[in-house]
Design an enzyme around this catalytic site. Structure first.
Site, PDB file in Angstrom:
ATOM      1  N   ASP A   1      14.025 -94.329  -3.814  1.00  0.00           N
ATOM      2  CA  ASP A   1      12.982 -93.157  -5.224  1.00  0.00           C
ATOM      3  C   ASP A   1      14.376 -93.109  -6.118  1.00  0.00           C
ATOM      4  OD1 ASP A   1      11.367 -92.984  -6.580  1.00  0.00           O
ATOM      5  OD2 ASP A   1      11.469 -90.953  -4.607  1.00  0.00           O
TER       6      ASP A   1
ATOM      7  N   TYR B   1       0.995-100.040  -5.385  1.00  0.00           N
ATOM      8  CA  TYR B   1       2.127 -99.812  -4.177  1.00  0.00           C
ATOM      9  C   TYR B   1       1.880-101.672  -3.922  1.00  0.00           C
ATOM     10  CZ  TYR B   1       2.727 -95.339  -3.591  1.00  0.00           C
ATOM     11  OH  TYR B   1       2.744 -93.378  -3.392  1.00  0.00           O
TER      12      TYR B   1
ATOM     13  N   HIS C   1       4.613 -86.291 -12.238  1.00  0.00           N
ATOM     14  CA  HIS C   1       3.363 -87.552 -12.925  1.00  0.00           C
ATOM     15  C   HIS C   1       2.630 -87.238 -13.836  1.00  0.00           C
ATOM     16  CE1 HIS C   1       5.068 -90.573 -10.747  1.00  0.00           C
ATOM     17  NE2 HIS C   1       4.635 -90.647  -9.344  1.00  0.00           N
TER      18      HIS C   1
ATOM     19  N   GLN D   1      11.964 -97.404 -12.111  1.00  0.00           N
ATOM     20  CA  GLN D   1      12.193 -96.339 -10.485  1.00  0.00           C
ATOM     21  C   GLN D   1      11.651 -97.497  -9.390  1.00  0.00           C
ATOM     22  OE1 GLN D   1      12.210 -93.104 -10.603  1.00  0.00           O
ATOM     23  NE2 GLN D   1      12.618 -92.830  -8.374  1.00  0.00           N
TER      24      GLN D   1
ATOM     25  N   GLU E   1       8.348 -98.930 -11.531  1.00  0.00           N
ATOM     26  CA  GLU E   1       7.540 -98.507 -12.128  1.00  0.00           C
ATOM     27  C   GLU E   1       8.488 -98.335 -13.682  1.00  0.00           C
ATOM     28  OE1 GLU E   1       6.714 -93.941 -10.442  1.00  0.00           O
ATOM     29  OE2 GLU E   1       6.991 -94.916  -8.501  1.00  0.00           O
TER      30      GLU E   1
ATOM     31  N   ASN F   1       7.086 -89.299 -13.357  1.00  0.00           N
ATOM     32  CA  ASN F   1       8.142 -88.809 -13.212  1.00  0.00           C
ATOM     33  C   ASN F   1       8.309 -87.790 -13.356  1.00  0.00           C
ATOM     34  OD1 ASN F   1      10.939 -89.514 -11.425  1.00  0.00           O
ATOM     35  ND2 ASN F   1      10.855 -91.146 -12.139  1.00  0.00           N
ATOM     36  N   ARG F   2       9.167 -87.163 -12.827  1.00  0.00           N
ATOM     37  CA  ARG F   2       9.764 -85.793 -12.664  1.00  0.00           C
ATOM     38  C   ARG F   2      10.283 -85.388 -14.118  1.00  0.00           C
ATOM     39  NH1 ARG F   2       9.999 -87.945  -8.180  1.00  0.00           N
ATOM     40  NH2 ARG F   2       9.601 -86.913  -6.232  1.00  0.00           N
TER      41      ARG F   2
ATOM     42  N   HIS G   1       1.214 -97.210 -10.783  1.00  0.00           N
ATOM     43  CA  HIS G   1       2.208 -96.526 -10.230  1.00  0.00           C
ATOM     44  C   HIS G   1       1.540 -97.848  -8.526  1.00  0.00           C
ATOM     45  CE1 HIS G   1       3.769 -94.034  -7.225  1.00  0.00           C
ATOM     46  NE2 HIS G   1       4.592 -93.120  -7.922  1.00  0.00           N
TER      47      HIS G   1
HETATM   48  C1  BGC Z   1       8.065 -91.071  -6.519  1.00  0.00           C
HETATM   49  C2  BGC Z   1       8.565 -90.147  -5.712  1.00  0.00           C
HETATM   50  C3  BGC Z   1       6.962 -89.917  -5.337  1.00  0.00           C
HETATM   51  C4  BGC Z   1       5.769 -90.943  -5.179  1.00  0.00           C
HETATM   52  C5  BGC Z   1       4.407 -90.192  -5.082  1.00  0.00           C
HETATM   53  C6  BGC Z   1       6.690 -92.012  -7.520  1.00  0.00           C
HETATM   54  O1  BGC Z   1       6.793 -92.605  -8.214  1.00  0.00           O
HETATM   55  O2  BGC Z   1       9.409 -91.189  -7.507  1.00  0.00           O
HETATM   56  O3  BGC Z   1       9.008 -89.586  -5.854  1.00  0.00           O
HETATM   57  O4  BGC Z   1       6.761 -89.195  -4.072  1.00  0.00           O
HETATM   58  O5  BGC Z   1       6.063 -91.597  -6.563  1.00  0.00           O
HETATM   59  O6  BGC Z   1       3.316 -91.236  -5.281  1.00  0.00           O
END
Ligand code: BGC
Length: 382
Positions: free
Chosen positions: A271, A203, A125, A311, A338, A99-100, A201
Site C-alpha cells: 500500500d 481492483y 479519497h 499507488q 492508482e 489518497n490521504r 480505483h
Molecule cells: C489506499 C488504501 C485504502 C484503499 C481503500 C487505497 O487507495 O491506498 O490504503 O485502504 O484505497 O479502498
C-alpha cells in the site's frame, strides 16, 4: 466529380468509425437519482461498462490466452452494492484529492481548510459524503475514428467536502478500436486555488474477478524510489530507494514472493506510492508505469500515465465481500494500481504540486493496455 469524391470520403470515414456506445438503466441511488450504465466495445474483444454514479468502471472484460473473455475488475450488479459499507472505492473516479491528506488539514493562500477525517486520523479519497465517487455525473457518449468513448462531467460547488473553489471536472473513458486499450482522460478547472489529484480505483484480478488471489500475479514497476510513510500511511516527505526492500519491482516479480515481509507493517501488505522514473521518451506525454501479468490466464496489463506516481495496493482490506455475479472478494484477491500525484502533496512543498489555479487547466491521462502472453517461461526475479 468533386461531389462524388467528397461523398466517397465521407462514406469511407463513416465506415471506419466505431459503432455507438450503448446505454441502459442501472437503477437508482438511495436518494432516488437515476443511474445509467454505458457499454463500450471494440473489435478486439475488450468490453468496458461504466456507470454515471462516480463515473465508475463497473465491468471490464478482456480475452485470455485462449481467447476466452472474463470480467477482470471487482464491483457489484447494482447501485445498492456500490452504496454499501462493503464498497472500498471499487472502480470509481477518486477525488477531488485521492489518497490521504494528513489529519484532513491543509493551508492554502494563508487560509486553513478542514476536511473529513474519514480514515481516522486522516482524510481519504476526497471525503465522506460528496466525494467524486459518490455523486452522479452527466454522461455524453461519443464515437470518433479512434474508437468509442463516454465523457462524464460534474461541477463540484465551492466548499463541497471542505475543498475551496467551484471545480468543473470531466473524465473521459476512451476505448480504442484497433488495440485493447482503455484510456482515461481527466480535466478540471476552478475559480479558486484548490488541490486536485484524480485517479481511477479499479481492483484488478487478471484471472477474473472473484479468483482466489493476486499473489501469483507478476508485477514490474518503473520506479527506483518510493515515498516512505508514518504509521498512518502519511508520507514522511523523504524519497527513498526501493533497493533491498520488498518494494523493488524494477524487474518482474511475483507479488506473493515478499508480501509477508510487509504484513506486520502499518501498510498490512503493499500500500505504497512509487515515484515513477522520469520519462525516457521526451516526445510522449506518457510514461510507462506498470506491467502486470497473470501466468495462469496469460492476461497482461500495461499502464502508462502522465502522472508522477503510482499507488500499488494489494487489496489488504478486502474481506470476503459478495460482489458481482455471486462472486466473493477475498483478502488480496485483487489489486489497485492508482496513477496519481503523491499522497498528502498539499502538505509537502518538495512534492510535485497538486494545486490548480484559476485560469489553468488540470490534465491527466492514463492508458491501460491489455494483452496476452503465451510464453511458457515467464521469468521472474527471486
Ligand atoms: C489506499 C488504501 C485504502 C484503499 C481503500 C487505497 O487507495 O491506498 O490504503 O485502504 O484505497 O479502498
Amino acid at each position: 466529380m468533386k461531389h462524388v469524391c467528397s461523398l466517397l470520403t465521407l462514406l469511407v470515414s463513416a465506415s471506419t468509425l466505431a459503432s455507438e456506445p450503448t446505454v441502459e438503466d442501472f437503477g437508482k441511488t438511495k436518494d432516488g437519482e437515476a443511474v445509467q450504465l454505458y457499454t463500450l466495445k471494440n473489435e478486439k474483444g475488450l468490453v468496458a461498462k461504466i456507470m454515471t454514479r462516480g463515473a465508475t468502471l463497473v465491468e471490464l472484460h478482456a480475452p485470455d490466452k485462449d481467447g476466452k473473455s472474463a470480467d477482470i475488475i471487482l464491483g457489484w450488479d447494482d447501485v445498492a452494492g456500490y452504496e454499501s459499507e462493503d464498497n472500498q472505492y471499487f472502480g470509481c473516479t477518486t477525488g477531488r484529492v485521492c489518497n490521504r491528506i494528513a489529519k484532513g488539514k491543509f493551508t492554502l493562500d494563508g487560509e486553513e481548510y478542514t476536511l473529513a477525517t474519514n480514515n481516522d486520523p486522516n482524510h481519504l479519497h476526497g471525503g465522506a459524503e460528496r466525494s467524486l465517487d459518490k455523486v452522479v455525473w452527466k454522461a455524453t457518449p461519443f464515437t470518433n475514428k479512434f474508437g468509442q468513448g463516454i465523457r462524464f462531467n460534474y461541477t463540484s460547488p465551492d466548499g463541497e467536502e471542505g475543498y475551496p473553489g467551484k471545480l468543473k471536472v470531466s473524465v473521459s473513458y476512451v476505448l480504442a478500436n484497433s488495440a485493447n486499450r482503455l484510456t482515461i482522460n481527466y480535466k478540471a478547472t476552478t475559480d479558486k486555488a484548490t488541490p486536485v489529484n484524480l485517479t481511477n480505483h479499479a481492483y484488478f484480478n487478471l484471472g477474473g474477478a472473484g479468483s482466489d488471489t493476486v499473489l501469483n500475479h507478476q508485477l514490474k514497476l518503473n520506479a527506483d524510489n518510493y515515498t516512505p510513510t508514518d504509521d498512518t500511511l502519511i508520507p514522511t516527505g523523504k524519497i527513498e530507494s526501493v533497493e533491498k526492500t520488498p518494494l523493488d519491482f524494477r524487474k518482474m516479480r511475483k507479488i506473493g514472493a515478499r508480501v509477508e515481509k510487509l504484513t506486520e507493517t502499518a501498510a498490512l501488505g503493499y500500500d505504497h506510492n512509487f515515484v515513477l522514473n522520469s520519462k525516457k521518451d521526451n516526445d510522449s506525454r506518457y510514461n510507462l508505469a506498470a506491467m502486470l501479468r497473470d501466468p495462469e490466464s496469460g492476461r497482461t496489463l500495461r499502464i502508462s500515465t502522465t502522472e508522477p506516481g503510482i499507488q500499488f495496493y494489494s487489496g489488504n482490506f478486502l474481506k470476503g465481500q459478495n460482489g458481482k455475479d455471486g462472486k466473493t472478494y477475498a483478502h488480496r484477491s485483487a489489486l489497485c494500481l492508482e496513477t496519481q500525484h503523491f499522497p498528502d502533496s498539499v502538505n509537502h512543498d518538495s512534492f510535485p504540486s497538486t494545486i490548480l489555479k484559476p485560469g489553468d487547466e488540470y490534465m491527466s491521462s492514463t492508458s491501460y493496455t491489455f494483452g496476452v502472453t503465451k510464453e511458457q517461461d515467464q521469468k521472474t526475479e527471486k
